[in-house]
Enzyme design. Structure first.
Site, PDB file in Angstrom:
ATOM      1  N   ALA A  19       0.827  -1.212   0.000  1.00  0.00           N
ATOM      2  CA  ALA A  19       0.000   0.000   0.000  1.00  0.00           C
ATOM      3  C   ALA A  19       0.864   1.266   0.000  1.00  0.00           C
ATOM      4  CB  ALA A  19      -0.909  -0.011   1.229  1.00  0.00           C
ATOM      5  N   ARG A  51      -5.975  -1.663  -1.762  1.00  0.00           N
ATOM      6  CA  ARG A  51      -5.148  -0.523  -1.352  1.00  0.00           C
ATOM      7  C   ARG A  51      -3.870  -0.361  -2.156  1.00  0.00           C
ATOM      8  NH1 ARG A  51      -4.974  -4.684   1.965  1.00  0.00           N
ATOM      9  NH2 ARG A  51      -2.988  -5.626   2.546  1.00  0.00           N
ATOM     10  N   LYS A  64       5.366  -8.544  -7.666  1.00  0.00           N
ATOM     11  CA  LYS A  64       4.993  -7.132  -7.528  1.00  0.00           C
ATOM     12  C   LYS A  64       6.016  -6.204  -8.157  1.00  0.00           C
ATOM     13  CE  LYS A  64       2.115  -7.399  -3.412  1.00  0.00           C
ATOM     14  NZ  LYS A  64       1.948  -7.035  -1.995  1.00  0.00           N
ATOM     15  N   CYS A 166      -1.752  -6.653   9.384  1.00  0.00           N
ATOM     16  CA  CYS A 166      -2.702  -6.420   8.289  1.00  0.00           C
ATOM     17  C   CYS A 166      -3.749  -7.524   8.285  1.00  0.00           C
ATOM     18  CB  CYS A 166      -1.987  -6.416   6.951  1.00  0.00           C
ATOM     19  SG  CYS A 166      -0.626  -5.262   6.869  1.00  0.00           S
TER      20      CYS A 166
END
Ligand SMILES: [Zn+2]
Length: 319
Positions: A19, A51, A64, A166
């Protein structure tokens, strides 16, 4: 134009592309920071999209770092972007932070932040801390000895399991976006030669509010006063870390070079279903999903703890 040219010559590393890292790297790329190194060990999951604004549904299961680099290259083709799908630990961190002017925190755990704090201090570059959980977050631009360091205001590492994660608390996306934006702003100010403020920004994203807390150095700080390198000096055996937001554990085994992906794929194909995704091998075996990288690193989903992850790795991949 003078400041813009300075940014074009600047080099920044963003560690963690969740995020906070999505927001900060996007703003740094758009501001024209000339070299961005993007580091993340994880692959995109569907639940990240709530997010993590660099990714879309078509990026699910991609590393990612690669997905972020592709997105940011389409945003600004004039800058250099270096994606690294790597885990950050005491054996890799110096290499990941080499030749940079600033380090921006997008990690999800305190241990990695202590490590980045020590390494950035050693390299004499600023470290822009940020964190978000539930509906609130914090950001602080660290440049010792001008400011406090991360250890100054976190003198003792909390016990594992003692903080919300989280997974247990979730993240309100407006809160993480505010924190990421503050981090990017602080990074740009420091890259342009401004003095760090020494202020910890505490963000309430739900009833939008930002508190400013002046943080001084601790006269007995083990890291920036006494010079201890507790995390950087840690002997690496096997580095295991629980990931945020899923039942996935990343395992980075001790070895050098790349593994024989074909042989591993053949072995696993006999036990479950496997497929190749880019350079990765994704295997579903006995209720677990293994995502294996060419350097032997693996993400293991569907395990309850690190010991089980180590066992699964040893059993299906081999050490
Ligand atoms: Zn300190």
């Amino acid at each position: 134009m003078k400041g813009q040219r300075e940014l074009a010559r600047a080099r920044a590393v963003v560690i963690g592309l969740g995020a906070l890292g999505s927001i900060s790297s996007d703003l740094l790329a758009r501001a024209g920071v000339g070299h961005l190194r993007l580091v993340d060990r994880d692959v995109v999951e569907l639940t990240n999209l709530q997010r993590q604004s660099l990714y879309s549904e078509s990026d699910v299961d991609r590393p990612k770092a690669d997905a972020a680099a592709e997105r940011l290259r389409s945003v600004n083709s004039q800058i250099e972007i270096e994606p690294l799908s790597k885990d950050v630990h005491s054996a890799t961190v110096r290499g990941l932070l080499r030749d940079t002017d600033i380090v921006v925190d997008g990690t999800d755990n305190l241990e990695t932040r202590f490590l980045l704090n020590e390494t950035a201090m050693e390299a004499n570059v600023p470290f822009v801390y940020g964190g978000a959980i539930a509906t609130y977050g914090m950001a602080f631009a660290i440049r010792t000895p001008v400011t406090a360091c991360f250890r100054c205001f976190n003198p003792k590492a909390p016990l594992p399991g003692s903080l919300p994660t989280c997974e247990t608390a979730g993240i309100f996306n407006a809160a993480s976006a505010m924190v990421g934006a503050i981090q990017a702003g602080e990074a740009l100010r420091l890259l342009l030669g401004e003095t760090p403020s020494g202020v910890l920004f505490v963000v309430d994203g739900w009833h939008p509010d930002i508190q400013r807390i002046h943080i001084g150095r601790r006269s007995d700080c083990p890291t920036c006063v006494q010079g201890e390198r507790e995390y950087l000096g840690a002997k690496r055996t096997q580095v295991l870390a629980s990931l945020c937001g899923s039942d996935t554990i990343s395992l980075d085994p001790v070895h050098h070079g790349s593994i024989d992906m074909e042989a591993v794929a053949d072995r696993l194909a006999a036990l479950g279903s496997t497929r190749r995704a880019g350079g990765l091998l994704v295997a579903d075996v006995e209720g677990r999903r293994l995502t294996i990288f060419p350097d032997g690193r693996a993400l293991i989903r569907g395990v309850k703890d690190e010991a089980e992850a180590r066992g699964v790795y040893a059993k299906y991949v081999g050490i």
